[in-house]
Design a protein around this motif. Sequence first.
Motif, short mmCIF file in Angstrom:
data_model
loop_
_atom_site.label_atom_id
_atom_site.label_comp_id
_atom_site.label_asym_id
_atom_site.label_seq_id
_atom_site.Cartn_x
_atom_site.Cartn_y
_atom_site.Cartn_z
N ALA A 114 0.83 -1.21 0.00
CA ALA A 114 0.00 0.00 0.00
C ALA A 114 0.86 1.25 0.00
O ALA A 114 0.56 2.24 -0.69
N SER A 115 1.95 1.23 0.77
CA SER A 115 2.85 2.38 0.82
C SER A 115 3.51 2.61 -0.53
O SER A 115 3.60 3.76 -1.00
N GLU A 116 3.99 1.53 -1.16
CA GLU A 116 4.65 1.68 -2.46
C GLU A 116 3.67 2.16 -3.52
O GLU A 116 4.05 2.92 -4.42
N GLN A 129 10.84 -7.57 1.99
CA GLN A 129 9.49 -7.04 1.82
C GLN A 129 9.50 -5.73 1.04
O GLN A 129 8.59 -5.47 0.23
N VAL A 130 10.52 -4.91 1.24
CA VAL A 130 10.64 -3.67 0.47
C VAL A 130 10.82 -3.99 -1.00
O VAL A 130 10.14 -3.44 -1.88
N LEU A 131 11.74 -4.90 -1.28
CA LEU A 131 11.99 -5.31 -2.67
C LEU A 131 10.73 -5.94 -3.28
O LEU A 131 10.34 -5.60 -4.41
N GLY A 132 10.10 -6.84 -2.54
CA GLY A 132 8.92 -7.52 -3.05
C GLY A 132 7.75 -6.57 -3.28
O GLY A 132 7.03 -6.69 -4.27
N VAL A 178 12.45 3.04 -7.77
CA VAL A 178 13.50 2.62 -6.84
C VAL A 178 14.53 3.72 -6.62
O VAL A 178 14.80 4.14 -5.50
N THR A 179 15.13 4.21 -7.72
CA THR A 179 16.27 5.11 -7.58
C THR A 179 15.91 6.49 -7.07
O THR A 179 16.77 7.18 -6.52
N THR A 189 12.07 4.40 4.38
CA THR A 189 11.41 3.19 3.89
C THR A 189 11.93 1.97 4.63
O THR A 189 11.15 1.11 5.08
N LEU A 190 13.24 1.87 4.79
CA LEU A 190 13.83 0.70 5.45
C LEU A 190 13.62 0.74 6.96
O LEU A 190 13.65 -0.30 7.61
N LEU A 191 13.41 1.92 7.52
CA LEU A 191 13.08 2.00 8.95
C LEU A 191 11.65 1.53 9.18
O LEU A 191 11.35 0.82 10.14
N TRP A 192 10.75 1.91 8.25
CA TRP A 192 9.35 1.54 8.39
C TRP A 192 9.13 0.07 8.05
O TRP A 192 8.28 -0.59 8.65
#
Length: 269
Positions: A33-35, A121-124, A100-101, A112-115
């Motif tokens: 949802a965030s992405e 899961q970030v990559l997926g 991504v970039t 993003t990586l903190l959340w």
Amino acid sequence: MTATTHEGRAVPPPPAPGRTARCTSGGFAGAVASEWGKLWSVRAACLCLLAGLAATGFFTFYYASIARINGHPVQPVGNAAAASVVLSQFAVVVLATVAVTSEYATGSVRATLLWVPRRHQVLGAKAVVTAGVAFLGGAGFAAVGTATAWGAFGGRASFDAAETLGQLLAIGVYQALVAVLTVGTAFAARHPAGTLSFAVMLLWGLPTVLLGLGVNGVNHALPHGAGDHLMRLGDDAPYTSATAALIVVAWAAAAQATGLYVLRRRDAL
């Protein structure tokens, strides 16, 4: 139990001794949802889709017109849309690259990586969102391109509803896999120039050079060569459509594995 301040506001109690506060992100569904929200928060996504649509319309009209003018044999009308993917796939490449970039460029990848601390899961999540948009966009491009080509073919094309629908779905699947491949590459490269350079070379530059040299066997194992066999009807593919799909899936999976390795081994920036 909660404590209150002198202003009467309730505040949560401090964590118990030996325990630290944890940030919950809503799991994989929350990451997706965030992405999704981040993708549509910038104009790049809409611009990429519009560019892909324009490229498809132009190419399919040109392809069908050449077939009519030169009296080519009658072919499935969906082949024009399949051929146009050689251009429209780069709209998907740019969209996935920006997804991504742009976070590395602004430093927001830290948040993003903190959340979502589980990096797979970030990559997926980015792969799922961009693949979904690419599938719908690719199938939509193909539908518009097929309609455009039908008139331009001037009787040099055949139409079968089931075959045409199958080609539209195959084009959508290929575009989705291109998005997944690009997301993995972008996490590995972490820079738009590197990502785009690799994608252009893999999806267009190398196949063009090999075709010019007559080394067609290698092209069958590259993503666009296999994808072309998946999308186009009536060609001389050396393998089945299922095998073609598996080849593109293998490339996408390899890119994802590489991106995940880099994401786990290196710092956020």
